[in-house]
Motif scaffolding. Structure first.
Motif, PDB file in Angstrom:
ATOM      1  N   TYR A   1       0.816  -1.217   0.000  1.00  0.00           N
ATOM      2  CA  TYR A   1       0.000   0.000   0.000  1.00  0.00           C
ATOM      3  C   TYR A   1       0.849   1.267   0.000  1.00  0.00           C
ATOM      4  O   TYR A   1       0.406   2.342  -0.428  1.00  0.00           O
ATOM      5  N   HIS A   2       2.083   1.201   0.510  1.00  0.00           N
ATOM      6  CA  HIS A   2       2.943   2.383   0.578  1.00  0.00           C
ATOM      7  C   HIS A   2       3.489   2.780  -0.800  1.00  0.00           C
ATOM      8  O   HIS A   2       4.089   3.845  -0.954  1.00  0.00           O
ATOM      9  N   ASP A   3       3.312   1.942  -1.839  1.00  0.00           N
ATOM     10  CA  ASP A   3       3.787   2.254  -3.192  1.00  0.00           C
ATOM     11  C   ASP A   3       2.801   3.219  -3.853  1.00  0.00           C
ATOM     12  O   ASP A   3       1.629   2.887  -4.031  1.00  0.00           O
ATOM     13  N   PRO A   4       3.215   4.434  -4.203  1.00  0.00           N
ATOM     14  CA  PRO A   4       2.275   5.398  -4.810  1.00  0.00           C
ATOM     15  C   PRO A   4       1.731   4.930  -6.159  1.00  0.00           C
ATOM     16  O   PRO A   4       0.719   5.453  -6.621  1.00  0.00           O
ATOM     17  N   ASP A   5       2.395   3.974  -6.818  1.00  0.00           N
ATOM     18  CA  ASP A   5       1.926   3.476  -8.113  1.00  0.00           C
ATOM     19  C   ASP A   5       0.894   2.357  -7.977  1.00  0.00           C
ATOM     20  O   ASP A   5       0.382   1.867  -8.988  1.00  0.00           O
ATOM     21  N   VAL A  39       2.317  15.573   6.052  1.00  0.00           N
ATOM     22  CA  VAL A  39       3.039  15.397   4.791  1.00  0.00           C
ATOM     23  C   VAL A  39       3.793  14.076   4.786  1.00  0.00           C
ATOM     24  O   VAL A  39       3.768  13.319   3.813  1.00  0.00           O
ATOM     25  N   GLU A  40       4.483  13.773   5.877  1.00  0.00           N
ATOM     26  CA  GLU A  40       5.255  12.534   5.949  1.00  0.00           C
ATOM     27  C   GLU A  40       4.336  11.318   5.954  1.00  0.00           C
ATOM     28  O   GLU A  40       4.639  10.288   5.346  1.00  0.00           O
ATOM     29  N   THR A  41       3.182  11.439   6.646  1.00  0.00           N
ATOM     30  CA  THR A  41       2.222  10.333   6.672  1.00  0.00           C
ATOM     31  C   THR A  41       1.704  10.041   5.261  1.00  0.00           C
ATOM     32  O   THR A  41       1.605   8.883   4.841  1.00  0.00           O
ATOM     33  N   ALA A  42       1.366  11.109   4.530  1.00  0.00           N
ATOM     34  CA  ALA A  42       0.878  10.929   3.157  1.00  0.00           C
ATOM     35  C   ALA A  42       1.891  10.189   2.310  1.00  0.00           C
ATOM     36  O   ALA A  42       1.559   9.311   1.512  1.00  0.00           O
ATOM     37  N   GLU A  43       3.154  10.542   2.457  1.00  0.00           N
ATOM     38  CA  GLU A  43       4.196   9.894   1.662  1.00  0.00           C
ATOM     39  C   GLU A  43       4.363   8.428   2.039  1.00  0.00           C
ATOM     40  O   GLU A  43       4.548   7.572   1.173  1.00  0.00           O
ATOM     41  N   LYS A  44       4.272   8.130   3.348  1.00  0.00           N
ATOM     42  CA  LYS A  44       4.510   6.753   3.804  1.00  0.00           C
ATOM     43  C   LYS A  44       3.380   5.807   3.432  1.00  0.00           C
ATOM     44  O   LYS A  44       3.607   4.603   3.301  1.00  0.00           O
ATOM     45  N   VAL A  45       2.141   6.314   3.317  1.00  0.00           N
ATOM     46  CA  VAL A  45       1.023   5.418   3.020  1.00  0.00           C
ATOM     47  C   VAL A  45       0.683   5.394   1.534  1.00  0.00           C
ATOM     48  O   VAL A  45      -0.327   4.811   1.136  1.00  0.00           O
ATOM     49  N   ARG A  89       0.787  10.588  -3.451  1.00  0.00           N
ATOM     50  CA  ARG A  89       1.818  11.396  -4.105  1.00  0.00           C
ATOM     51  C   ARG A  89       1.868  12.821  -3.558  1.00  0.00           C
ATOM     52  O   ARG A  89       2.903  13.480  -3.637  1.00  0.00           O
ATOM     53  N   ASP A  90       0.766  13.339  -3.021  1.00  0.00           N
ATOM     54  CA  ASP A  90       0.784  14.686  -2.446  1.00  0.00           C
ATOM     55  C   ASP A  90      -0.191  14.725  -1.285  1.00  0.00           C
ATOM     56  O   ASP A  90      -1.104  13.902  -1.157  1.00  0.00           O
ATOM     57  N   SER A  91       0.013  15.699  -0.424  1.00  0.00           N
ATOM     58  CA  SER A  91      -0.791  15.793   0.800  1.00  0.00           C
ATOM     59  C   SER A  91      -2.228  16.205   0.509  1.00  0.00           C
ATOM     60  O   SER A  91      -3.145  15.850   1.261  1.00  0.00           O
ATOM     61  N   ARG A  92      -2.475  16.958  -0.564  1.00  0.00           N
ATOM     62  CA  ARG A  92      -3.847  17.375  -0.857  1.00  0.00           C
ATOM     63  C   ARG A  92      -4.740  16.171  -1.143  1.00  0.00           C
ATOM     64  O   ARG A  92      -5.867  16.085  -0.641  1.00  0.00           O
TER      65      ARG A  92
END
Length: 755
Positions: free
Chosen positions: A665-669, A721-727, A730-733
């Motif tokens: 799930y942490h993979d943005p793709d 911001v860091e949570t968004a990246e870890k889960v 691609r961006d916090s919005r």
């Protein structure tokens, strides 16, 4: 008496001097004509060089334009260009398939640096390097101060029809960008632009291979007066302007004290002009060499002439003694045949010299005959391969037997030849046999010229007219020839005949038609094919939508036998009843292959063709029955695959999907498409199976796993911001929007609620 002798001596001496003046005068004329011929030869050489460079570069441009058109008419490109807004999951699969098509094409062998399709409606680029946004694509491959991103975005959004612009790469090298807008759009404006990026070094290599002197300079200018190839920047001045250059004319050009002769030709493939700059000293160098040697030769001639005149005057004062001394001197100096018997007298010596002369004359005549034969074969080859105006003016001189009003071209190929050195020798011997027998049999009725073309023997037969009776005679000659070869030499010959055309200019089209008839050898299962028998083949094929739906339904039902029978019916109708032409039959085969792929997609076996490495060899060299067997084998394998997938029971698939999502799930793709690729299924089929087994949407489950993981990280004090990246966002919005949708509060509010 002494005065009389002196008078004779002076007369002899004066006569030799007068005779000497004649070669001196002729030598001066020869020098002047040689100088003129040298300059004319240099001009012809430059014209030929320019023509070669123009043809090479135009062929490169035409090849790029053909590739643009091929991509523009691709079904996936046309479908994707009509999509509005964001691409769906099915569109993402089409984009991936388009990427694989571009990547697996032979574009790298054509020296292209990049091939891409830009979809304006979604600001997405599909290229040989992958699928990405236009901005990322620009920063990775096109970023340059001379071509900023807004300019590139504006340019690709405009309408283009086979446009070519020069750009520079990141390291400053010149490159060419070929663009074409897809014409099939329902959006009312250009929505897809196809681009091919090619380095200018491709043109530079074509130019370098043609130059006969490294000091020569080539410029390729477009209509905006931009130089497209790599060249010394010092050569480019305001004096060389595209609009002022007239094709086919010469001009003088001075640069830094160096004088150049310029030659201009216009491209037939693009709005380009080719300019050749040749230093004048190169052209004049040969003339200077000729002048130097001519002057030296003239002085030597004068000096030796006076000396020889004085010598001959003294030698010939007594004619009898001089004649005897001359023969003796020649006999002493003759070392051409040291083994010959010594002559008894001067007459025998003279006889030997005459015999030697006639022998040399016979050898020269033999060589001339052989050269004439080689030239006849060469011009006959050009007459077949090229139109009459390109074959050369000397064609009629070297093929004198082709004087009839009409002509027909016959091609003979040998069946059953294998590769190898010995096979090559055997093939050459058999072609020699075919040409001799064809010349003997056809020559009894018609004027015939024969020549070898690759692995084939070609015969050009002259006919008094185009009546059917002459073709009947040709058919009889062919059958007699094939029978003789089969019975006496034990190998088979395939005969292909073009149509009858008028004049020498009809030989080339007749040859092309004979070549076209070659594709029908296996299809028609015959060894003698006349183009006249196949030229009226139907240009359409029968394959209605109802028949395609029946085939797909049979595949979905697992009935491979029914699917194979339906496909066989389509082939029979088009072959026997519709009589589809060779090219149309190929299109039908591709269309039927597309039907199998559609059936694979609808049964959840979208990766079947790639995984099993199954392909259909589309070739007219196969018989109709072989094509039927191929389709039957593929449908049987596809139906077995579909039945196996139907048999997967329980929730084993959904369990594996959930396990995969919880680990990735942490993979943005990570999305539905990537999950489908991982499990070797189409995204639509995988999503439907997951929904059926769990009652949940696959996309919602992915977001649910990410939101639950985000809750734990926020509880530990991790920033938004860091949570968004870890889960995996691609961006916090996007993360805040999804988090609020699933929890009812924003991540920031969640953190404030923590104790």
């Amino acid at each position: 008496m002494i005065y009389k002798k002196r008078g004779v001596y002076l007369k002899l001496y004066g006569s030799y001097i007068l005779i000497l003046l004649l070669p001196l005068f002729v030598g001066a004329i020869v020098y002047a004509q040689t100088l003129k011929a040298s300059q004319a030869q240099a001009e012809r050489l430059n014209n030929s060089l320019m023509q070669i460079v123009k043809n090479e570069c135009d062929n490169q441009v035409n090849e790029a334009i053909r590739n643009l058109n091929r991509i523009a008419f691709d079904t996936r490109v046309q479908m994707l260009s009509n999509e509005k807004g964001k691409f769906s999951a099915e569109d993402q699969y089409d984009m991936y398939a388009l990427y694989m098509d571009l990547k697996n094409s032979n574009f790298s062998a054509q020296s292209y640096k990049d091939v891409f399709v830009y979809f304006k409606n979604t600001d997405t680029v599909v290229s040989t390097s992958g699928n990405m946004s236009l901005e990322l694509f620009y920063h990775l491959y096109y970023e340059n101060e001379e071509f900023p991103f807004p300019e590139m975005e504006t340019y690709l959004s405009q309408f283009h029809f086979q446009d070519i612009i020069p750009i520079r790469s990141g390291n400053g090298n010149r490159e060419l960008l070929f663009t074409l807008t897809s014409l099939n759009s329902d959006l009312g404006e250009p929505s897809a632009t196809i681009g091919i990026r090619m380095g200018a070094d491709v043109l530079d290599r074509r130019i370098a291979s043609a130059k006969w002197d490294e000091q020569m300079q080539f410029l390729i200018l477009d209509s905006r007066n931009q130089v497209l190839n790599t060249i010394d920047e010092a050569m480019i001045t305001d004096r060389i302007q595209y609009d002022k250059l007239e094709a086919g004319t010469d001009f003088q050009y001075d640069l830094n004290g160096e004088r150049y002769t310029g030659l201009v030709m216009e491209s037939q493939a693009a709005k380009w002009k080719y300019v050749l700059l040749t230093p004048a000293r190169i052209i004049e160098q040969s003339a200077r060499e000729i002048r130097k040697y001519c002057v030296i030769g003239l002085f030597l001639c004068i000096f030796l002439g006076f000396a020889v005149s004085y010598y001959l005057t003294n030698k010939n004062y007594n004619p009898l003694k001089a004649l005897v001394d001359l023969f003796k001197g020649q006999q002493k100096n003759d070392t051409s045949d040291s083994t010959a018997a010594a002559p008894v007298n001067e007459y025998q010596w003279l006889e030997l010299q005459v015999q030697s002369f006639f022998k040399e004359h016979s050898d020269i005549k033999h060589n001339l005959t052989e050269n004439q034969k080689i030239l006849r074969q060469y011009y006959l080859f050009r007459l077949l391969e090229y139109p009459l105006e390109e074959a050369g003016k000397a064609v009629e001189h070297y093929v004198p037997r082709l004087t009839d009003s009409h002509h027909i071209v016959l091609l003979f190929s040998i069946e059953g030849m294998e590769a190898g050195e010995q096979a090559e020798e055997e093939a050459g011997l058999r072609r020699f046999i075919v040409m001799n027998i064809a010349g003997e049999i056809l020559g009894e009725h018609f004027n015939v010229e024969l020549v070898e073309i690759g692995e084939m023997a070609a015969a050009v037969a002259g006919l008094p007219g185009e009546e059917e009776g002459y073709l009947d005679s040709i058919r009889e000659c062919i059958e007699s020839m094939r029978k003789m070869i089969r019975e006496q030499f034990h190998f088979q010959v395939v005969a292909l005949a073009g149509d009858v055309h008028k004049g020498l200019e009809g030989i080339h089209p007749s040859y092309q038609e004979a070549r076209e008839a070659e594709e029908y050898v296996s299809l028609l299962e015959t060894d003698t094919i006349f183009y006249r028998d196949i030229k009226n083949a139907n240009k359409k094929y029968y394959y209605p939508m109802e028949m395609e739906n029946k085939i797909i339904n049979a595949i979905k039902a697992g009935d491979s036998r029914q699917a194979a029978e339906l496909m066989g019916q389509v082939l029979d109708v088009n072959y026997y009843e519709n009589k589809a032409s060779s090219g149309v039959f190929k299109c039908l085969l591709y269309d039927m292959m597309g039907t199998l792929m559609k059936g694979a997609d609808e049964t959840g076996c979208g990766s079947f063709f790639e995984r099993e490495n199954i392909s259909l060899q589309i070739s007219m060299k196969q018989s109709l029955e072989e094509k039927k067997r191929q389709f039957a084998a593929i449908t049987e394998s596809l139906c077995r695959e579909a039945e196996a997938r139907k048999g997967d029971g329980g929730n084993e698939l959904s369990d594996r999907i959930m396990e995969y999502i919880e680990s990735e799930y942490h993979d943005p793709d990570l999305n539905i498409s990537q999950t489908g690729f991982h499990f070797d299924m189409t995204p639509a089929y995988l999503s439907a199976m997951f929904k059926k087994q769990t009652g949940k949407s696959l996309l919602k489950y992915i977001n649910t796993v990410r939101v639950e993981a985000a809750k734990e990280l926020l509880a530990q004090g991790t920033s938004v911001v860091e949570t968004a990246e870890k889960v995996g966002f691609r961006d916090s919005r996007t993360f805040i929007r999804v988090f609020k949708e699933y929890t009812g509060v924003t991540p920031g509010q969640m953190k404030k609620m923590q104790p």
